[in-house]
Design a protein around this motif. Sequence first.
Motif, PDB file in Angstrom:
ATOM      1  N   ILE A 204      44.266 -25.572 -16.307  1.00  0.00           N
ATOM      2  CA  ILE A 204      43.863 -25.818 -14.924  1.00  0.00           C
ATOM      3  C   ILE A 204      43.346 -27.254 -14.832  1.00  0.00           C
ATOM      4  O   ILE A 204      42.363 -27.596 -15.495  1.00  0.00           O
ATOM      5  CB  ILE A 204      42.741 -24.844 -14.480  1.00  0.00           C
ATOM      6  N   PRO A 205      43.989 -28.121 -14.036  1.00  0.00           N
ATOM      7  CA  PRO A 205      43.556 -29.530 -13.976  1.00  0.00           C
ATOM      8  C   PRO A 205      42.089 -29.675 -13.591  1.00  0.00           C
ATOM      9  O   PRO A 205      41.619 -29.077 -12.617  1.00  0.00           O
ATOM     10  CB  PRO A 205      44.472 -30.122 -12.897  1.00  0.00           C
ATOM     11  N   ASP A 206      41.363 -30.457 -14.390  1.00  0.00           N
ATOM     12  CA  ASP A 206      39.957 -30.806 -14.128  1.00  0.00           C
ATOM     13  C   ASP A 206      39.047 -29.596 -13.994  1.00  0.00           C
ATOM     14  O   ASP A 206      38.013 -29.666 -13.327  1.00  0.00           O
ATOM     15  CB  ASP A 206      39.841 -31.676 -12.864  1.00  0.00           C
ATOM     16  N   ALA A 207      39.423 -28.490 -14.579  1.00  0.00           N
ATOM     17  CA  ALA A 207      38.574 -27.294 -14.559  1.00  0.00           C
ATOM     18  C   ALA A 207      38.032 -27.060 -15.966  1.00  0.00           C
ATOM     19  O   ALA A 207      38.690 -27.382 -16.959  1.00  0.00           O
ATOM     20  CB  ALA A 207      39.357 -26.076 -14.087  1.00  0.00           C
ATOM     21  N   PRO A 208      36.826 -26.489 -16.079  1.00  0.00           N
ATOM     22  CA  PRO A 208      36.206 -26.310 -17.401  1.00  0.00           C
ATOM     23  C   PRO A 208      36.681 -25.039 -18.109  1.00  0.00           C
ATOM     24  O   PRO A 208      35.928 -24.443 -18.866  1.00  0.00           O
ATOM     25  CB  PRO A 208      34.717 -26.233 -17.058  1.00  0.00           C
ATOM     26  N   PHE A 209      37.904 -24.622 -17.870  1.00  0.00           N
ATOM     27  CA  PHE A 209      38.408 -23.398 -18.489  1.00  0.00           C
ATOM     28  C   PHE A 209      39.939 -23.403 -18.491  1.00  0.00           C
ATOM     29  O   PHE A 209      40.590 -24.173 -17.779  1.00  0.00           O
ATOM     30  CB  PHE A 209      37.895 -22.162 -17.732  1.00  0.00           C
ATOM     31  N   MET A 210      40.504 -22.527 -19.312  1.00  0.00           N
ATOM     32  CA  MET A 210      41.932 -22.217 -19.300  1.00  0.00           C
ATOM     33  C   MET A 210      42.076 -20.722 -19.034  1.00  0.00           C
ATOM     34  O   MET A 210      41.139 -19.952 -19.227  1.00  0.00           O
ATOM     35  CB  MET A 210      42.586 -22.554 -20.643  1.00  0.00           C
ATOM     36  N   VAL A 211      43.269 -20.332 -18.591  1.00  0.00           N
ATOM     37  CA  VAL A 211      43.577 -18.916 -18.419  1.00  0.00           C
ATOM     38  C   VAL A 211      44.524 -18.507 -19.551  1.00  0.00           C
ATOM     39  O   VAL A 211      45.591 -19.106 -19.724  1.00  0.00           O
ATOM     40  CB  VAL A 211      44.229 -18.636 -17.053  1.00  0.00           C
ATOM     41  N   TYR A 212      44.105 -17.509 -20.315  1.00  0.00           N
ATOM     42  CA  TYR A 212      44.904 -16.986 -21.419  1.00  0.00           C
ATOM     43  C   TYR A 212      45.387 -15.590 -21.063  1.00  0.00           C
ATOM     44  O   TYR A 212      44.620 -14.762 -20.566  1.00  0.00           O
ATOM     45  CB  TYR A 212      44.057 -16.928 -22.694  1.00  0.00           C
ATOM     46  N   VAL A 213      46.681 -15.325 -21.291  1.00  0.00           N
ATOM     47  CA  VAL A 213      47.244 -13.983 -21.088  1.00  0.00           C
ATOM     48  C   VAL A 213      48.057 -13.645 -22.336  1.00  0.00           C
ATOM     49  O   VAL A 213      48.871 -14.456 -22.778  1.00  0.00           O
ATOM     50  CB  VAL A 213      48.141 -13.916 -19.836  1.00  0.00           C
ATOM     51  N   ASP A 214      47.846 -12.468 -22.912  1.00  0.00           N
ATOM     52  CA  ASP A 214      48.590 -12.139 -24.134  1.00  0.00           C
ATOM     53  C   ASP A 214      49.969 -11.552 -23.855  1.00  0.00           C
ATOM     54  O   ASP A 214      50.724 -11.282 -24.787  1.00  0.00           O
ATOM     55  CB  ASP A 214      47.779 -11.233 -25.068  1.00  0.00           C
ATOM     56  N   TYR A 215      50.328 -11.364 -22.591  1.00  0.00           N
ATOM     57  CA  TYR A 215      51.682 -10.978 -22.194  1.00  0.00           C
ATOM     58  C   TYR A 215      52.442 -12.233 -21.763  1.00  0.00           C
ATOM     59  O   TYR A 215      51.827 -13.254 -21.411  1.00  0.00           O
ATOM     60  CB  TYR A 215      51.611  -9.999 -21.022  1.00  0.00           C
TER      61      TYR A 215
END
Length: 747
Positions: free
Chosen positions: A649-660
């Motif tokens: 996510i641009p300029d956000a302090p996190f990522m989104v992880y999905v195991d699917y």
Amino acid sequence: MMNALTPWAVSASAELAADTGAIFERASDHFHFKVTATSDSIWIQTELPGGGRVAFRAAYSPGTNLEITKNKSNQHQGIDLDVSSAIGRQTVSIIIDQAEQWPVLHYTTTLVPAKDLSIPSWPKDILFNGKNDNPEQTKGKIHASQFGARTGFLYVSETTPKSSTLLYLQNLTALSGYCEQTETSLADTVGGEWPELGFSLPSSKTPIKAGKKVILSDAFIAFSNEIPEKEPAIMRLFLNLLARIYLLLPRPETQYKDWPQILDNGLSDLIESPGCWSQVAGQKYFNAYVSDYETPPEIMVQLAVLLPLLDYVEWSKKDLEVMKTIREGLPSFYDKELGTIMRWLPAAEDRLKGEEEQKAPKVMDSWYLHHPLLNLSRLALKGDKVAEELFLESLDFAIKVAHHFKYKWPVFYKMDTLEIIKAETAEGKGGEKDVAGIYAHIMLQAWELTKEKRYLNEAGKAAKTLQGYGFEIFYQANNTAFSAGALLRLYKITDNKLYLELSYMCLAGIFRNVQLWDCNYGYGKNFPKFFSLYPLNDAPYTAVYEEQEVFCAFHDYLKHAEDIDLLPSAKLLIAEYIRYLVDRAVYYYPTMLPKDMLEEKPKIGEVAPKLWIALEDLQDGWLKSGTVGQEVYGAGNAFGILPRHYLQIPDAPFMVYVDYPTSGFKAVKGKNIRFSILGDQRLQCRMMIVKTTSSKLPAFTVTAKGIKSPLKGIPSKDGHLEYLLTGNQQITISWRSKKQTVNSFVK
């Protein structure tokens, strides 16, 4: 001619012929189940369409009179029995699941031994027994069955009488306790010859202990009234029945793994460890295995590392100097006289000692020519001019070889003379059957790159030669997966359904070679192995390189399949393989394993337990792992996982992880985020909001399309936020920071 019957079968058929009355009965549309008892066994007699009959031995006590001490109906789906005999107390749970198109019989048997017991032999638990319980009146076809430590399954059709098809699967995970006590393996425990088939307990080396409860069987059988005769129908039904049982099968929990950190560890060791590199004429090349300085550099190894690194660089927007080093060495593999890239670095071929058939100058393993060409084509399509030149200048040689062997490649041949060095993988088994599929993939890449129709025609010709191979299509896992993808693309280009059916054949070949159980005995207790994949059709171990490439190929397969009506069972199984690989692939690294289970003297190079370079092999529970070596060309493991499962996510302090697997992800600063979760809605997957700074995460609201209430996240000890979702779902994420509110939609 029918196989001779064992004494167990003769005795059983005689007793089953006497109608002793049913303890429990249940009928479905085409099948009738009846639980009965004989002097030494509990049987589930099943009447099949067309007059067929098969009996399943749910409990056994040799040479004694069984006594049923208790029976209790199980919610009208089945029955629970308590059984007593001289060997101890057994409990049998029988369930008939009719929730979907194909009924499934499930029986589980446990034993509390009265005394310490040694098990010298044990009967199979399936007996096809015909009219008057006479096995000699039946005939059938075994389409596929367990080999080695793969899934304990049988896929069979009864043809005389022409009755039905069933897929039998023994949940071998449940039997780990027996193996731990008896020091036995579950490899090759499901099989047999018509009419006696199924699972048999392995002969014990040490006894099972008195008073200690142990599971003896946990069997699932899916039934179909279809008798598929043509290859496409056989493959489709296999995938459908396997997915049907999979939904009922107890499956291990997965855990989130910190792949960004794992990648950093592996990248550092890959670049800095001298055991990963050799130097020839001033140019550095990757070794195939750690500290393997005797074998000359191989082009497949260089490209097998380069392509995953490129995936990572495109995802992370970082520069890696090591990629320049790899690229600089690629042209030196080209042979101008033959007009093709070579397996071995020509300048170092004199190192080859011929200790193996393929380790000789100008000897080519058939798949080995095509795999580097495929990777060069990928680089070319991304704009790499050096790779494009090497690829295009090697195509005529590849086509010449294909025409010479009429699209049926041997195992090894001489590149200068095309003399066959080894024709077959084993006597009567033919050569490397899936090479025609990866060759078709290369031709499609060439067509996409040049728009020359001759390459598309070549792809189609090669693909059609795959007809008739059935489950035997599988030679090497990654190449069979590449073949599946190429055939799917051909179907979309030509609208010829033959290619789609051949694609399903490749998938069936792959899922016939997986291990749908966890080896929780011996060293196997130290690492998960559920839904792992074997690299070759006769390999005794699972291997990181082939698994990583199948993982990437499956992602690509689902991407190409989004706009077609793909078989639901295929979508389900592919997504689940991906999910479990992301969970367990970290255990290929020796750093994650106890040192005492690592081979001290591998076949090639050395095993450095503290190095984040994956082992080639994970073995059955009683064997040490790393017996082949520590695989530098398997280093793409983490570099393939990160770009496909972490959404930035641009300029956000996190990522989104999905195991699917996911699709359609777009992220623009201050704008909406969109992506879809693929797979099957009947199964769960994990989404994590992974923080990337030391500050706390913002407040999130996560909703799923069609569900009114927001989903609840569970904070982890690392400060991440975890959500349980399902496949085939659209998610909306919104979050609020102190300065602004951003809405994100998964569509």
